[in-house]
Enzyme design. Structure first.
Site, PDB file in Angstrom:
ATOM      1  N   GLU A 164      -3.504   4.229  -2.633  1.00 22.53           N
ATOM      2  CA  GLU A 164      -3.960   3.804  -1.311  1.00 22.53           C
ATOM      3  C   GLU A 164      -5.465   3.941  -1.176  1.00 22.53           C
ATOM      4  OE1 GLU A 164      -2.614   4.163   3.278  1.00 22.53           O
ATOM      5  OE2 GLU A 164      -2.620   6.051   2.177  1.00 22.53           O
ATOM      6  N   GLU A 165      -5.992   5.087  -1.588  1.00 28.49           N
ATOM      7  CA  GLU A 165      -7.430   5.326  -1.446  1.00 28.49           C
ATOM      8  C   GLU A 165      -8.247   4.315  -2.251  1.00 28.49           C
ATOM      9  OE1 GLU A 165      -5.469   9.309  -0.573  1.00 28.49           O
ATOM     10  OE2 GLU A 165      -5.170   7.655  -1.960  1.00 28.49           O
ATOM     11  N   ASP A 175       0.872  -1.167   0.000  1.00 27.49           N
ATOM     12  CA  ASP A 175       0.000   0.000   0.000  1.00 27.49           C
ATOM     13  C   ASP A 175       0.915   1.224   0.000  1.00 27.49           C
ATOM     14  OD1 ASP A 175      -1.642   2.163   0.660  1.00 27.49           O
ATOM     15  OD2 ASP A 175      -1.979   1.495   2.718  1.00 27.49           O
TER      16      ASP A 175
END
Length: 439
Positions: A285-286, A267
């Site tokens: 990441e989101e 991540d």
């Protein structure tokens, strides 16, 4: 085993988490405040009783719940975002199903939250895996059942978590108010897709309760020497390493989350876990947090990361095939002996806009140790210490069981919004992965 009244009240992990939870501890048991419980009971009876059959009425109901918890009313922008999504962006059929079935089921799940938490703490091993605030340098693991994860994420959806102390504790955002507020005057479809992914998760868990587990581990490379363990390596220690470079494969297409073989999936994190997942962020990441929504619960209790820290999450189920929501996804990955899906995700935050620091020893050392911290198995510290032996012991070969290393699936870590150099970051990750692999 039921927790005793004195035992529950005496738990340090619970005392740590309680100021950040919407429930209260009274008489040695956990409860919803009476007014909040009545509101949840009304929601659980469905729209014929609660009258919650639209986004704007849902916003009013959530404000009433927040007021019952001594929290401020939802902002106008958040209320408008809820109305926009549920009244305009969802089809009428979807909205009927959401308010007629999903919302009542979510309210019933929340009514079980005190019991789920008590059961969780009763089974935690002397506080070692009990839900607690994991501050910086607090190495350890929290293991949560997927049903409890779903209940905690429902609290986030309904914006029920207290927030006053979160900034001081260096904790990320956790309530979904910013997620819905960001829908207003936002021409990018990405924000709508993020919400659709999460709404699908809640539809799934209310239709069929998941029964597995998810673990959240804070990994720390100690800055001072500990017995039989690895500390934060300096430049000289890296220069003296005898670890050979591991196999390195490059693919021009594909996604980390689609890795077919079990691997440690990276991540590309913000130092605050989740980054802008619950606001308007839309980078690697989101996106990962939207298709594996159980990752979000780590934002409740994981404080921001320092240079010698990483966060590993094992068992987060995948509910979406891609960021643009195109329908259901059934995660076929097997589970381990702990009941966790064999999905291992490690959050490591790169330097933000490093410019010349990229090429200096301090910057290289920081990134190398960050990746190394993320990639190693915390429980094997004493074995990895052998890889950093003094150069005088060159005849001694390190030994680590070959079935412990599963490889790393990664990409252009820190090279997008953070402005890193892809070639340098590739070499750094290759060296770090090699250091934790056996010969």
């Amino acid at each position: 085993m039921e927790p005793s009244a004195s035992g529950l009240a005496a738990r340090g992990d619970l005392r740590s988490a309680l100021p950040f939870l919407p429930v209260v501890l009274r008489g040695g048991a956990l409860f919803w405040p009476p007014a909040a419980q009545e509101s949840l009971r009304a929601l659980a009876l469905g729209p014929d009783v609660s009258r919650v059959a639209s986004g704007d009425v849902l916003a009013d109901a959530l404000t009433d719940l927040r007021l019952a918890l001594d929290l401020p009313a939802l902002s106008t922008r958040t209320a408008d975002g809820l109305a926009l999504f549920f009244d305009d962006l969802l089809s009428r059929a979807q909205a009927r199903g959401w308010f007629g079935e999903v919302v009542p089921n979510l309210a019933r799940l929340l009514l079980r939250l005190p019991t789920l938490l008590e059961d969780h703490y009763s089974k935690a091993d002397d506080g070692a895996s009990g839900l607690r605030i994991m501050a910086s340098q607090d190495a350890g693991t929290v293991v949560l059942g997927q049903e409890l994860v779903a209940a905690l994420l429902t609290c986030a959806l309904f914006c029920l978590f207290p927030t006053d102390a979160r900034v001081e504790a260096s904790l990320p955002t956790i309530n979904f108010d910013g997620l819905f507020a960001a829908l207003i005057n936002n021409s990018r479809q990405s924000q709508e897709q993020k919400v659709r992914c999460l709404i699908h998760y809640f539809e799934r868990v209310t239709d069929s309760t998941p029964t597995g587990f998810v673990s959240f581990e804070r990994k720390v490379l100690p800055c001072r020497a500990i017995s039989d363990g690895v500390t934060y390596p300096d430049v000289d220690e890296w220069m003296q390493s005898r670890a050979p470079l591991c196999q390195f494969r490059v693919f021009s297409t594909g996604f980390i989350e689609d890795e077919e073989q079990e691997a440690l999936e990276v991540d590309f994190a913000n130092r605050y876990l989740g980054g802008g997942a619950l606001s308007s962020g839309c980078v690697q990441e989101e996106i990962r947090f939207m298709i594996n929504p159980e990752l979000i619960v780590g934002m409740l209790f994981m404080a921001s990361m320092e240079d010698n820290e990483a966060i590993e999450i094992v068992g987060a189920e995948r509910y979406g095939s891609s960021f643009r929501f195109v329908g259901d996804y059934l995660d076929s990955k097997p589970s381990d002996l702990m009941g966790r899906r064999r999905t291992r995700i490690v959050a490591i935050d790169a330097l933000d806009c490093p410019t010349r620091l990229h090429y200096e020893s301090s910057g290289l050392l920081r990134e190398l140790n960050k990746a190394f911290c993320g990639f190693f198995y915390q429980s094997k510290l004493q074995q990895y210490a052998k890889l950093f032996q003094d150069s005088n012991n060159k005849d001694t070969s390190p030994t680590i069981s070959s079935d412990e290393y599963i490889g790393v699936s990664t990409g252009n870590w820190g090279c997008g919004a953070f402005g890193g150099n892809p070639e340098i970051k590739s070499m750094i990750q290759w060296i770090a992965a090699s250091q934790v692999q056996d010969k």
